[in-house]
Design a protein around this motif. Structure first.
Motif, PDB file in Angstrom:
ATOM      1  N   LEU A   1      -7.099   5.541  -5.809  1.00 50.41           N
ATOM      2  CA  LEU A   1      -5.960   5.953  -5.000  1.00 50.41           C
ATOM      3  C   LEU A   1      -4.879   6.503  -5.917  1.00 50.41           C
ATOM      4  CD1 LEU A   1      -5.695   2.849  -2.650  1.00 50.41           C
ATOM      5  CD2 LEU A   1      -6.722   5.046  -2.139  1.00 50.41           C
ATOM      6  N   ASP A   2      -4.228   7.558  -5.474  1.00 54.08           N
ATOM      7  CA  ASP A   2      -3.132   8.066  -6.283  1.00 54.08           C
ATOM      8  C   ASP A   2      -1.867   7.261  -6.000  1.00 54.08           C
ATOM      9  OD1 ASP A   2      -2.840   8.980  -3.743  1.00 54.08           O
ATOM     10  OD2 ASP A   2      -2.158  10.992  -4.295  1.00 54.08           O
ATOM     11  N   LEU A   3      -0.851   7.470  -6.798  1.00 54.33           N
ATOM     12  CA  LEU A   3       0.365   6.674  -6.724  1.00 54.33           C
ATOM     13  C   LEU A   3       1.098   6.855  -5.393  1.00 54.33           C
ATOM     14  CD1 LEU A   3       2.151   4.706  -8.232  1.00 54.33           C
ATOM     15  CD2 LEU A   3       3.363   6.657  -9.215  1.00 54.33           C
ATOM     16  N   ASP A   4       1.073   8.057  -4.841  1.00 56.45           N
ATOM     17  CA  ASP A   4       1.744   8.292  -3.564  1.00 56.45           C
ATOM     18  C   ASP A   4       1.137   7.451  -2.445  1.00 56.45           C
ATOM     19  OD1 ASP A   4       3.493  10.098  -4.639  1.00 56.45           O
ATOM     20  OD2 ASP A   4       2.206  11.842  -4.211  1.00 56.45           O
ATOM     21  N   THR A   5      -0.168   7.358  -2.405  1.00 53.82           N
ATOM     22  CA  THR A   5      -0.838   6.580  -1.372  1.00 53.82           C
ATOM     23  C   THR A   5      -0.519   5.097  -1.513  1.00 53.82           C
ATOM     24  OG1 THR A   5      -2.633   8.181  -1.385  1.00 53.82           O
ATOM     25  CG2 THR A   5      -3.063   6.089  -0.315  1.00 53.82           C
ATOM     26  N   VAL A   6      -0.531   4.598  -2.741  1.00 62.02           N
ATOM     27  CA  VAL A   6      -0.226   3.187  -2.976  1.00 62.02           C
ATOM     28  C   VAL A   6       1.207   2.874  -2.560  1.00 62.02           C
ATOM     29  CG1 VAL A   6       0.017   1.422  -4.764  1.00 62.02           C
ATOM     30  CG2 VAL A   6      -1.933   2.952  -4.801  1.00 62.02           C
ATOM     31  N   MET A   7       2.141   3.737  -2.925  1.00 60.69           N
ATOM     32  CA  MET A   7       3.548   3.508  -2.571  1.00 60.69           C
ATOM     33  C   MET A   7       3.762   3.579  -1.058  1.00 60.69           C
ATOM     34  SD  MET A   7       5.087   2.641  -5.225  1.00 60.69           S
ATOM     35  CE  MET A   7       6.785   2.760  -4.756  1.00 60.69           C
ATOM     36  N   THR A   8       3.051   4.465  -0.390  1.00 61.42           N
ATOM     37  CA  THR A   8       3.162   4.554   1.064  1.00 61.42           C
ATOM     38  C   THR A   8       2.652   3.282   1.723  1.00 61.42           C
ATOM     39  OG1 THR A   8       2.891   6.949   0.961  1.00 61.42           O
ATOM     40  CG2 THR A   8       2.492   5.896   3.085  1.00 61.42           C
ATOM     41  N   VAL A   9       1.528   2.790   1.262  1.00 61.42           N
ATOM     42  CA  VAL A   9       0.972   1.553   1.816  1.00 61.42           C
ATOM     43  C   VAL A   9       1.918   0.385   1.572  1.00 61.42           C
ATOM     44  CG1 VAL A   9      -0.913  -0.109   1.568  1.00 61.42           C
ATOM     45  CG2 VAL A   9      -1.411   2.326   1.704  1.00 61.42           C
ATOM     46  N   MET A  10       2.486   0.300   0.371  1.00 63.48           N
ATOM     47  CA  MET A  10       3.421  -0.787   0.051  1.00 63.48           C
ATOM     48  C   MET A  10       4.683  -0.693   0.911  1.00 63.48           C
ATOM     49  SD  MET A  10       2.134  -2.716  -2.373  1.00 63.48           S
ATOM     50  CE  MET A  10       3.446  -3.398  -3.315  1.00 63.48           C
ATOM     51  N   THR A  11       5.182   0.505   1.136  1.00 60.34           N
ATOM     52  CA  THR A  11       6.382   0.689   1.952  1.00 60.34           C
ATOM     53  C   THR A  11       6.115   0.306   3.404  1.00 60.34           C
ATOM     54  OG1 THR A  11       7.079   2.481   0.499  1.00 60.34           O
ATOM     55  CG2 THR A  11       8.145   2.348   2.646  1.00 60.34           C
TER      56      THR A  11
ATOM     57  N   PHE B   1       5.924  -3.485   3.618  1.00 59.23           N
ATOM     58  CA  PHE B   1       7.261  -4.078   3.546  1.00 59.23           C
ATOM     59  C   PHE B   1       8.001  -3.895   4.872  1.00 59.23           C
ATOM     60  CE2 PHE B   1      11.814  -3.607   2.571  1.00 59.23           C
ATOM     61  CZ  PHE B   1      12.054  -4.874   2.085  1.00 59.23           C
ATOM     62  N   ALA B   2       7.890  -2.713   5.459  1.00 55.23           N
ATOM     63  CA  ALA B   2       8.564  -2.447   6.732  1.00 55.23           C
ATOM     64  C   ALA B   2       8.031  -3.353   7.835  1.00 55.23           C
ATOM     65  CB  ALA B   2       8.384  -0.981   7.120  1.00 55.23           C
ATOM     66  N   LEU B   3       6.730  -3.606   7.853  1.00 57.08           N
ATOM     67  CA  LEU B   3       6.153  -4.490   8.861  1.00 57.08           C
ATOM     68  C   LEU B   3       6.634  -5.927   8.685  1.00 57.08           C
ATOM     69  CD1 LEU B   3       2.496  -3.160   9.092  1.00 57.08           C
ATOM     70  CD2 LEU B   3       4.304  -2.940  10.794  1.00 57.08           C
ATOM     71  N   VAL B   4       6.732  -6.388   7.448  1.00 55.60           N
ATOM     72  CA  VAL B   4       7.213  -7.749   7.199  1.00 55.60           C
ATOM     73  C   VAL B   4       8.677  -7.880   7.629  1.00 55.60           C
ATOM     74  CG1 VAL B   4       7.771  -9.392   5.359  1.00 55.60           C
ATOM     75  CG2 VAL B   4       5.561  -8.252   5.379  1.00 55.60           C
ATOM     76  N   VAL B   5       9.495  -6.909   7.291  1.00 52.76           N
ATOM     77  CA  VAL B   5      10.907  -6.947   7.667  1.00 52.76           C
ATOM     78  C   VAL B   5      11.058  -6.879   9.188  1.00 52.76           C
ATOM     79  CG1 VAL B   5      13.073  -5.656   7.543  1.00 52.76           C
ATOM     80  CG2 VAL B   5      11.742  -6.059   5.477  1.00 52.76           C
ATOM     81  N   ALA B   6      10.280  -6.045   9.844  1.00 48.12           N
ATOM     82  CA  ALA B   6      10.351  -5.947  11.306  1.00 48.12           C
ATOM     83  C   ALA B   6       9.925  -7.254  11.962  1.00 48.12           C
ATOM     84  CB  ALA B   6       9.475  -4.795  11.795  1.00 48.12           C
ATOM     85  N   GLY B   7       8.888  -7.888  11.438  1.00 47.45           N
ATOM     86  CA  GLY B   7       8.461  -9.184  11.984  1.00 47.45           C
ATOM     87  C   GLY B   7       9.520 -10.253  11.800  1.00 47.45           C
ATOM     88  N   ALA B   8      10.152 -10.288  10.638  1.00 42.45           N
ATOM     89  CA  ALA B   8      11.217 -11.268  10.405  1.00 42.45           C
ATOM     90  C   ALA B   8      12.400 -11.010  11.330  1.00 42.45           C
ATOM     91  CB  ALA B   8      11.655 -11.225   8.942  1.00 42.45           C
ATOM     92  N   ALA B   9      12.727  -9.743  11.552  1.00 39.19           N
ATOM     93  CA  ALA B   9      13.840  -9.412  12.445  1.00 39.19           C
ATOM     94  C   ALA B   9      13.534  -9.835  13.883  1.00 39.19           C
ATOM     95  CB  ALA B   9      14.126  -7.913  12.385  1.00 39.19           C
TER      96      ALA B   9
END
Length: 95
Positions: free
Chosen positions: A5-15, A18-26
């Motif tokens: 995987l290239d770096l862009d794909t990894v960063m997109t998956v990580m972002t 993170f967004a899903l975890v924050v949305a669940g906590a909210a």
């Protein structure tokens, strides 16, 4: 088959993760706040605190004996539980 995987794909998956975890906590925070407000308006928040406090104390005591056996410091969950019980004990039945 290329699995690299290239770096862009990894960063997109990580972002996205993170967004899903924050949305669940909210969402959980909004649900807890709504339940607290509804109980307070109905005047049953004090009775719920009276019912939950013994359960929380027993969980805290169980954690205390576990920590004493292993000789370690109390964990994050136990520290949070004890501070919550301290706050409930100090607040009494204020409304």
């Amino acid at each position: 088959m290329n699995l690299a995987l290239d770096l862009d794909t990894v960063m997109t998956v990580m972002t996205v993760r993170f967004a899903l975890v924050v949305a669940g906590a909210a969402v959980l925070l909004i649900i807890a706040f709504t339940i607290t407000i509804v109980l307070k308006r109905n005047g049953t928040l004090g009775t719920v605190k009276d019912q939950v406090a013994p359960l929380a104390r027993s969980l805290g005591e169980r954690g205390r004996t576990t920590d004493a056996r292993h000789g370690g410091r109390p964990g994050l969950k136990r520290s949070l539980l004890l501070s919550l019980l301290d706050h409930v004990g100090r607040s009494g039945n204020r409304r």
